[in-house]
Scaffold this active site. Structure first.
Site, PDB file in Angstrom:
ATOM      1  N   LYS A 118       1.115  -0.971   0.369  1.00 43.80           N
ATOM      2  CA  LYS A 118       0.126  -0.204   0.220  1.00 43.80           C
ATOM      3  C   LYS A 118       0.878   1.294  -0.188  1.00 43.80           C
ATOM      4  O   LYS A 118       0.823   2.567  -0.677  1.00 43.80           O
ATOM      5  CB  LYS A 118      -1.139  -0.399   1.230  1.00 43.80           C
ATOM      6  CG  LYS A 118      -2.506  -1.302   1.139  1.00 43.80           C
ATOM      7  CD  LYS A 118      -2.864  -0.980   1.367  1.00 43.80           C
ATOM      8  CE  LYS A 118      -4.467  -1.728   1.208  1.00 43.80           C
ATOM      9  NZ  LYS A 118      -5.854  -1.474   2.114  1.00 43.80           N
ATOM     10  N   LYS A 201      -5.221  -9.488  -6.300  1.00 42.20           N
ATOM     11  CA  LYS A 201      -5.908  -9.476  -5.449  1.00 42.20           C
ATOM     12  C   LYS A 201      -6.948  -8.096  -5.917  1.00 42.20           C
ATOM     13  O   LYS A 201      -6.875  -7.061  -5.646  1.00 42.20           O
ATOM     14  CB  LYS A 201      -5.910  -9.628  -3.715  1.00 42.20           C
ATOM     15  CG  LYS A 201      -6.205  -8.271  -2.959  1.00 42.20           C
ATOM     16  CD  LYS A 201      -6.287  -8.689  -1.691  1.00 42.20           C
ATOM     17  CE  LYS A 201      -6.242  -7.497  -1.487  1.00 42.20           C
ATOM     18  NZ  LYS A 201      -7.347  -6.950   0.065  1.00 42.20           N
ATOM     19  N   LYS A 204     -11.365  -2.811  -3.221  1.00 43.58           N
ATOM     20  CA  LYS A 204     -12.315  -2.276  -3.369  1.00 43.58           C
ATOM     21  C   LYS A 204     -11.027  -0.643  -3.613  1.00 43.58           C
ATOM     22  O   LYS A 204     -11.916   0.242  -4.540  1.00 43.58           O
ATOM     23  CB  LYS A 204     -12.519  -1.180  -1.445  1.00 43.58           C
ATOM     24  CG  LYS A 204     -13.072  -2.395  -1.039  1.00 43.58           C
ATOM     25  CD  LYS A 204     -13.261  -2.632   0.133  1.00 43.58           C
ATOM     26  CE  LYS A 204     -13.615  -2.887   1.887  1.00 43.58           C
ATOM     27  NZ  LYS A 204     -12.708  -2.627   2.428  1.00 43.58           N
TER      28      LYS A 204
END
Ligand code: AQP
Length: 339
Positions: A118, A201, A204
């Site tokens: 991230k 993956k 959202k």
């Protein structure tokens, strides 16, 4: 530390960081609903404090938190049987997280792959909260002495860190206080992949909406996303083994298996050898059949936000009744005056 001394209790959380995806549904919500009748006390949290580790627009965050609660209920969670609440209404999570910030080691945190993914190349500019995220997650779990945490594959490393924190706390203070929590990672779709890239993956926060199916997507959108999902030109293989080097094909087969409550082998018995031009429409029909009722129930529930707020407040009160004495005892063990 024996896990047997702790009564079984389930805890899991989801971030209100955007639209719920098919990954969240198959990896988490559907499994929570299926486990509901097993008689184990279950606590599910909308982890709004985790969500702000990356920027969230305040009005959207509040809406996403309510929508997530609607998603839990629409997926089959009964707020009377399970405890549903948002994290910020139970301050014990952040109080416990501070204790765990002082237990966890820098080296442990630096190994967390989710932080690396991230934060990306710009780690110096990531928030301190994003780095400390796994200690707050350990606090979410251990503030309830939760013994089982159902999650998708991506959260496995964080649960291992939670175990390390529990073990170190117990050793450092010479107690047998925190359980050594077990991750529960089961089913055909514990890692649903992006529809655009079989090595990433489904998430959202992926910038491409075509990479995911949102629980709020309508039938046409779901069908379009599946039709356009990246695949190789070959038909489906004849057997499960043939999926090994074909991540995109495997992903679609896993999704089909999880949505139809069948094993991958059972799906391959039926679908093996079919071209994608035949398999994709069947998958789209199945996805629409399973997701449309959830989506319409979510919109119905969202028409009464006050009722959702009431459910979350009631859940928070019940959660605090469990969390407060565990935090107090933790403070006492650590040596805080007044605890
Ligand atoms: N692709 C996935 N496949 C299977 N399970 C998944 N989960 C998430 N994505 C997949 C599971 O959903 C639960 C809630 O996850 P989260 O929202 O708290 O955090 P996340 O794993 O970071 O999910 P996202 O969708 O990728 O959110 P963003 O983009 O905001 O970071 C967990 O049990 C997770 O395993």
């Amino acid at each position: 530390m024996s896990e047997a001394v702790h009564t079984p209790r389930v805890f899991s959380g989801i971030q209100p960081s955007g639209n719920l995806t098919l990954g969240n549904y198959l990896g988490a919500l559907k499994r929570f609903a299926e486990a509901q009748e097993n008689g184990i006390e279950s606590i599910y949290c909308m982890v709004d404090l985790h969500a702000i580790t990356v920027w969230q627009d305040p009005a959207k965050l509040a809406n996403a938190t309510r929508e997530l609660c609607a998603g839990f209920i629409a997926s089959g969670l009964d707020p009377k049987k399970s405890i549903l609440f948002n994290q910020s209404q139970v301050p014990e999570h952040t109080q416990m997280a501070w204790i765990f910030n002082c237990v966890a080691r820098m080296g442990w945190m630096q190994r967390m792959t989710q932080f690396k993914d991230k934060a990306g190349k710009n780690a110096q500019n990531a928030s301190l909260g994003l780095f400390a995220y796994p200690a707050l997650m350990a606090a979410d779990i251990l503030t309830y002495h939760a013994t089982h945490v159902p999650v998708g594959e991506d959260q496995k490393q964080h649960i291992e860190l939670t175990r390390d924190i529990a073990i170190k706390f117990n050793n450092d203070y010479g107690v047998e206080f925190f359980p050594v929590t077990a991750p529960v990672i089961e089913g055909a779709a514990t890692r649903v992949m992006s529809l655009r890239d079989g090595s990433k993956k489904m998430s959202k926060s992926d910038p491409s909406d075509m990479s995911r199916i949102n629980l709020t997507d309508d039938a046409d959108t779901i069908a379009k996303k599946i039709r356009k999902a990246k695949t190789d030109p070959e038909p489906l293989p004849e057997s499960v083994d043939g999926l090994e080097e074909r991540p995109e094909a495997r992903n679609l087969v896993n999704i089909y298996a999880a949505l139809s409550d069948r094993t991958v082998a059972q799906v391959m018995d039926e679908m093996g050898g079919k071209p994608f031009s035949e398999f994709k429409p069947m998958l789209a029909d199945l996805a629409v059949e399973k997701l449309a009722p959830i989506s319409s129930e979510m919109s119905r529930l969202m028409q009464d936000p006050a009722e959702i707020d009431r459910i979350l407040a009631d859940g928070a009160q019940r959660a605090r009744a469990i969390a407060t004495p565990i935090l107090q005892e933790t403070y006492r063990i650590v040596g805080m005056v007044g605890a």
